[in-house]
Design an enzyme around this catalytic site. Structure first.
Site, mmCIF file in Angstrom:
data_model
loop_
_atom_site.group_PDB
_atom_site.id
_atom_site.type_symbol
_atom_site.label_atom_id
_atom_site.label_comp_id
_atom_site.label_asym_id
_atom_site.label_seq_id
_atom_site.Cartn_x
_atom_site.Cartn_y
_atom_site.Cartn_z
ATOM 1 C CG HIS A 45 7.817 38.702 0.541
ATOM 2 N ND1 HIS A 45 6.690 38.586 0.973
ATOM 3 C CD2 HIS A 45 7.536 38.903 -1.129
ATOM 4 C CE1 HIS A 45 5.938 39.100 0.717
ATOM 5 N NE2 HIS A 45 5.603 39.398 -0.749
ATOM 6 N N GLY A 74 15.313 46.733 2.645
ATOM 7 C CA GLY A 74 16.477 46.832 2.382
ATOM 8 C C GLY A 74 16.377 44.894 2.153
ATOM 9 C CG ASP A 93 0.735 32.576 -17.718
ATOM 10 O OD1 ASP A 93 -0.772 32.359 -18.305
ATOM 11 O OD2 ASP A 93 2.306 32.438 -18.190
ATOM 12 C CG ASP A 97 5.776 33.300 -20.912
ATOM 13 O OD1 ASP A 97 5.239 33.896 -20.040
ATOM 14 O OD2 ASP A 97 5.535 32.461 -21.376
#
Ligand code: HEM
Ligand code: NAG
Ligand code: NAG
Ligand code: NAG
Ligand code: NAG
Length: 355
Positions: free
Chosen positions: A78, A84, A248, A256
């Protein structure tokens, strides 16, 4: 191998000071290819403990609950995608009120501020907030089980935040399709391989129900695995659900390559995740990373360093356009000088940031 060479190698190994004990032999991107003004171990002379200060603060922060690692890694994204890597994301009353930034975790923002305090105590006016963000994201990746890799430092902090409109246009929404995503990353000099590798950060951390309900609601066309959608609907029963869930479901707290396996099974949260399968080349990269974690880790390191160099301002490239903030959440009140660089600025000088 001759005993002499062996001796030489051994003495070299023991000569490595503690601070560089984590330094890898092969930086993700050769030092000669870094953006001007950035260097691996930039603070070697000016603040030798800078990297170990960040590392131990991140370590203590994550010790009670590794889940926050995701918050630190996302912060790099973010910061870097908007104007930048310049710590512009951290400024109070600035970018943080942009919708995509509302779900940045306050604990992670507070940690960066604490790290900055420690850095100021050791080496006043020396280490930028922008570097602290990148180092913390790198260390969080490693702490969560991901690769360790060198990141260059030497970024300057911005003299102003980007507008909320810029935050909204430069950070893709979770509903983004492939062409939208690739448009954004190409503009920053990143490729579809970088997009796939960096999206792998969704192997860790959380998401709010509102960030993905569009893709699980039955009324919306989607291609989510049906039983996975049922699981999600239990956590987020309707579009008003305010809960958070892990991204996940298999290894929620581990950095992972499980994200890619989940993606192949249509067990990921966002349209922007599934969109990576809609392009032939990008889908092949997904399959490769699902099959080979080492390949993912190596590419993640390269892509992370590339992301960490997006539109950076340095003492070499544009010294008048950045400084070392004293407090990460606020612009310096007065003009400051950098070692070797005379910097005179006022906040209004920075409004039309030219890169
Ligand atoms: C490609 C476009 C991307 C989109 C559309 C996207 C979107 C999102 C969204 C909507 C969330 C959930 C926020 C919430 O509801 O709390 C999220 C979480 C997250 N994103 Fe991304 N993201 C993208 C790329 C990236 C990249 C490049 C990284 C870093 C390399 C990243 C790292 C993360 C992490 C670690 C989290 C979990 C945050 C936490 O635990 O607090 N994402 N992302
Ligand atoms: C870790 O933090 C997450 C997110 O705040 C929370 O859901 C989870 O329950 C915490 N785990 C532990 C063991 O405290
Ligand atoms: C992708 O999304 C953009 C922006 O929402 C939209 O204009 C475009 O038509 C979409 N492209 C495809 C192929 O769906
Ligand atoms: C998702 O939930 C948010 C918050 O309740 C709501 O504003 C939004 O309309 C929902 N999105 C969809 C596509 O249902
Ligand atoms: C900063 O330097 C500029 C140029 O010399 C000067 O006009 C301005 O008043 C200074 N601002 C502060 C806050 O010292």
């Amino acid at each position: 191998m001759s005993p002499f060479i062996l001796l030489l190698l051994l003495s070299a190994a023991f000569a490595i000071p503690y601070a560089s004990a984590h330094r890898s032999q092969h930086p993700p991107i050769p030092a000669s290819d870094l953006v001007g003004g950035l260097a691996y171990d930039f603070y070697h002379e000016s603040c030798p403990h800078a990297e170990s200060i960040v590392r131990s603060a991140v370590s203590s922060f994550l010790a009670p609950n590794i889940s926050q690692a995701g918050a630190l890694i996302r912060l790099v994204f973010h910061d870097c995608f908007v104007q930048g890597c310049d710590a512009s994301v951290l400024l109070t009353n600035g970018e943080l009120s942009g919708p995509p930034d509302l779900t940045l975790r306050p604990e992670a923002l507070a940690l960066i501020e604490q790290i900055k305090e420690l850095l100021e105590q050791s080496c006043p006016n020396t280490v930028s907030c922008a570097d602290a963000v990148v180092l913390a994201g790198r260390d969080a990746t490693y702490k969560a089980g991901g690769p360790f890799f060198d990141v260059p430092t030497g970024r300057l902090d911005s003299l102003a935040p980007a507008s909320v409109a810029t935050v909204d246009s430069d950070l893709p929404p979770p509903t983004a399709n492939f062409s939208f995503l690739i448009g954004i990353v190409n503009k920053l000099g990143l490729t579809s391989t970088d997009l796939v590798a960096l999206s792998g950060a969704h192997t860790i951390g959380l998401a709010h129900c509102a960030s993905f309900n569009n893709s699980i609601l039955p009324t919306v066309q989607n291609d989510v695995d049906a039983s996975f959608a049922q699981t999600l609907l239990q956590v987020c029963p309707n579009d008003q659900s305010n809960q958070e869930t892990v991204q996940d479901y298999v290894t929620p707290n581990l950095f992972d390559n499980q994200y890619y396996k989940n993606l192949l099974h249509k067990e990921v949260l966002f349209d922007s995740d599934r969109a990576l399968l809609d392009d032939e080349e990008s889908a092949a990269t997904v399959a490769a990373f699902a099959a080979n974690q080492q390949e993912f880790f190596e590419q993640f390191a390269v892509s992370f360093v590339k992301m960490s160099m997006v539109a950076v301002r340095t003492a070499t490239t544009n010294p008048s356009n950045g400084n070392i903030r004293k407090v990460c959440s606020a612009l310096n009140a007065a003009n400051a000088t950098l070692p070797g660089v005379t910097m005179l600025y006022t906040a209004k000088d920075t409004l039309g940031d030219t890169q």
